[in-house]
Motif scaffolding. Structure first.
Motif, PDB file in Angstrom:
ATOM      1  N   SER A  76       0.851  -1.181   0.000  1.00 23.36           N
ATOM      2  CA  SER A  76       0.000   0.000   0.000  1.00 23.36           C
ATOM      3  C   SER A  76       0.887   1.231   0.000  1.00 23.36           C
ATOM      4  N   GLU A  77       0.266   2.343  -0.288  1.00 24.60           N
ATOM      5  CA  GLU A  77       0.972   3.612  -0.315  1.00 24.60           C
ATOM      6  C   GLU A  77       0.032   4.649   0.266  1.00 24.60           C
ATOM      7  N   THR A  78       0.554   5.531   1.085  1.00 28.43           N
ATOM      8  CA  THR A  78      -0.258   6.566   1.701  1.00 28.43           C
ATOM      9  C   THR A  78       0.275   7.926   1.285  1.00 28.43           C
ATOM     10  N   ARG A  79      -0.646   8.808   0.958  1.00 30.22           N
ATOM     11  CA  ARG A  79      -0.281  10.188   0.643  1.00 30.22           C
ATOM     12  C   ARG A  79      -1.180  11.087   1.467  1.00 30.22           C
ATOM     13  N   SER A  80      -0.616  12.110   2.032  1.00 28.67           N
ATOM     14  CA  SER A  80      -1.381  13.050   2.842  1.00 28.67           C
ATOM     15  C   SER A  80      -1.354  14.403   2.145  1.00 28.67           C
ATOM     16  N   MET A  81      -2.520  15.005   2.001  1.00 28.13           N
ATOM     17  CA  MET A  81      -2.624  16.314   1.361  1.00 28.13           C
ATOM     18  C   MET A  81      -2.881  17.345   2.445  1.00 28.13           C
ATOM     19  N   GLN A  82      -2.093  18.400   2.444  1.00 29.14           N
ATOM     20  CA  GLN A  82      -2.274  19.472   3.413  1.00 29.14           C
ATOM     21  C   GLN A  82      -2.223  20.798   2.687  1.00 29.14           C
ATOM     22  N   GLY A  83      -2.623  21.843   3.381  1.00 28.34           N
ATOM     23  CA  GLY A  83      -2.600  23.173   2.796  1.00 28.34           C
ATOM     24  C   GLY A  83      -3.997  23.663   2.496  1.00 28.34           C
ATOM     25  N   PRO A  84      -4.094  24.770   1.769  1.00 31.87           N
ATOM     26  CA  PRO A  84      -5.416  25.310   1.433  1.00 31.87           C
ATOM     27  C   PRO A  84      -6.260  24.291   0.666  1.00 31.87           C
ATOM     28  N   LEU A  85      -7.566  24.367   0.880  1.00 31.24           N
ATOM     29  CA  LEU A  85      -8.486  23.403   0.281  1.00 31.24           C
ATOM     30  C   LEU A  85      -8.312  23.294  -1.228  1.00 31.24           C
ATOM     31  N   ARG A 100     -10.996  10.392   3.307  1.00 33.19           N
ATOM     32  CA  ARG A 100     -10.089   9.303   2.894  1.00 33.19           C
ATOM     33  C   ARG A 100     -10.464   8.831   1.500  1.00 33.19           C
ATOM     34  N   ILE A 101      -9.454   8.747   0.658  1.00 37.29           N
ATOM     35  CA  ILE A 101      -9.634   8.240  -0.701  1.00 37.29           C
ATOM     36  C   ILE A 101      -8.745   7.013  -0.805  1.00 37.29           C
ATOM     37  N   THR A 102      -9.359   5.873  -1.073  1.00 35.09           N
ATOM     38  CA  THR A 102      -8.603   4.627  -1.170  1.00 35.09           C
ATOM     39  C   THR A 102      -8.809   4.050  -2.557  1.00 35.09           C
ATOM     40  N   VAL A 103      -7.702   3.776  -3.230  1.00 36.60           N
ATOM     41  CA  VAL A 103      -7.749   3.212  -4.575  1.00 36.60           C
ATOM     42  C   VAL A 103      -7.411   1.727  -4.481  1.00 36.60           C
ATOM     43  N   PHE A 104      -8.345   0.900  -4.891  1.00 40.15           N
ATOM     44  CA  PHE A 104      -8.153  -0.538  -4.964  1.00 40.15           C
ATOM     45  C   PHE A 104      -8.016  -0.901  -6.445  1.00 40.15           C
ATOM     46  N   GLU A 131     -12.733   4.185  -3.280  1.00 36.48           N
ATOM     47  CA  GLU A 131     -13.640   4.489  -2.181  1.00 36.48           C
ATOM     48  C   GLU A 131     -13.283   5.849  -1.604  1.00 36.48           C
ATOM     49  N   ILE A 132     -14.297   6.685  -1.437  1.00 34.37           N
ATOM     50  CA  ILE A 132     -14.107   8.024  -0.897  1.00 34.37           C
ATOM     51  C   ILE A 132     -15.002   8.138   0.332  1.00 34.37           C
ATOM     52  N   VAL A 133     -14.386   8.391   1.473  1.00 33.20           N
ATOM     53  CA  VAL A 133     -15.129   8.467   2.729  1.00 33.20           C
ATOM     54  C   VAL A 133     -15.049   9.892   3.257  1.00 33.20           C
ATOM     55  N   SER A 134     -16.217  10.486   3.462  1.00 35.43           N
ATOM     56  CA  SER A 134     -16.331  11.851   3.958  1.00 35.43           C
ATOM     57  C   SER A 134     -16.844  11.823   5.390  1.00 35.43           C
ATOM     58  N   PRO A 135     -16.126  12.452   6.324  1.00 34.52           N
ATOM     59  CA  PRO A 135     -16.553  12.438   7.724  1.00 34.52           C
ATOM     60  C   PRO A 135     -17.878  13.157   7.930  1.00 34.52           C
ATOM     61  N   GLY A 136     -18.679  12.611   8.804  1.00 35.72           N
ATOM     62  CA  GLY A 136     -19.966  13.198   9.150  1.00 35.72           C
ATOM     63  C   GLY A 136     -21.106  12.479   8.462  1.00 35.72           C
ATOM     64  N   VAL A 151     -20.062   9.307   5.150  1.00 35.65           N
ATOM     65  CA  VAL A 151     -20.692   8.963   3.878  1.00 35.65           C
ATOM     66  C   VAL A 151     -19.596   8.364   3.004  1.00 35.65           C
ATOM     67  N   ARG A 152     -19.857   7.178   2.487  1.00 37.00           N
ATOM     68  CA  ARG A 152     -18.879   6.474   1.651  1.00 37.00           C
ATOM     69  C   ARG A 152     -19.420   6.410   0.221  1.00 37.00           C
ATOM     70  N   CYS A 153     -18.580   6.798  -0.723  1.00 37.13           N
ATOM     71  CA  CYS A 153     -18.904   6.688  -2.147  1.00 37.13           C
ATOM     72  C   CYS A 153     -17.944   5.665  -2.749  1.00 37.13           C
ATOM     73  N   VAL A 154     -18.513   4.639  -3.373  1.00 36.58           N
ATOM     74  CA  VAL A 154     -17.696   3.598  -4.007  1.00 36.58           C
ATOM     75  C   VAL A 154     -17.926   3.673  -5.513  1.00 36.58           C
ATOM     76  N   LEU A 155     -16.831   3.905  -6.240  1.00 39.27           N
ATOM     77  CA  LEU A 155     -16.882   3.934  -7.695  1.00 39.27           C
ATOM     78  C   LEU A 155     -16.145   2.701  -8.199  1.00 39.27           C
TER      79      LEU A 155
END
Length: 187
Positions: free
Chosen positions: A9-18, A75-79, A84-89, A155-159
């Protein structure tokens, strides 16, 4: 791989302005939308693994409509077969669950000012059309419909990938176990 238990697996973290995060994520996702050629189907030999527009809409929706009072990141996870894109709340209570899952919900914005600003900055396409756009672009690309899981905390979106790209044996990533022949002098 197909799940989180795979050994690589590989993890990337995005920071900074939206907006910088959105642009960086879009660049990363572009690698997940290659054109694939299926020489066995002469009528429609070209196909894409995922429509880039659906990937972008799902990510922008996750970032704009997330619950910013929750400290968890999007969280965006590529399989190999899906993204899969998971949005908090949780989904706002004003949203009709069945209409949302059918891609026809009346828009409700948790972060209306942020959504409007993103529209003005052309980061988001239009108000309340993101989910319908995801459904339409996935269908037009020959991909399975998006799956939305409306949980208590996210909320999880699976494409899912175009099934023909899986059948075509698309190389989805780099296999770290591959070693080139010594005769090539690359090892």
């Amino acid at each position: 791989g197909l799940d989180r238990s795979d050994p690589h697996s590989e993890t990337r973290s995005m920071q900074g302005p939206l907006f910088e995060q959105i642009r960086a994520i879009e660049e990363q996702l572009a690698a997940q939308a290659p054109m694939v050629f299926d020489k066995e189907d002469p009528t429609t030999p070209n196909m894409i693994k995922y429509p880039l527009r659906a990937l972008k809409e799902a990510v922008v929706n996750a970032l704009i409509h997330r619950d910013y009072e929750v400290s968890h990141p999007v969280r965006i996870t590529v399989f190999s077969d899906r993204v899969e894109i998971v949005s908090p709340g949780a989904m706002p209570v004003e949203v009709d669950r069945n209409e949302f899952l059918a891609g026809r919900a009346t828009p409700v914005w948790r972060n209306q000012d942020l959504a409007m600003f993103c529209v003005k900055q052309r980061v988001a396409e239009n108000q309340g059309q993101g989910v319908a756009t995801i459904f339409r672009t996935m269908r037009e690309a020959g991909c399975p419909p998006p799956e939305f899981q409306l949980g208590e905390h996210n909320v999880r979106c699976v494409l899912r990938a175009n099934p023909r790209t899986i059948r075509a044996g698309l190389l989805v990533g780099f296999d770290a176990r591959f070693l080139p022949p010594a005769s090539l002098g690359l090892a």
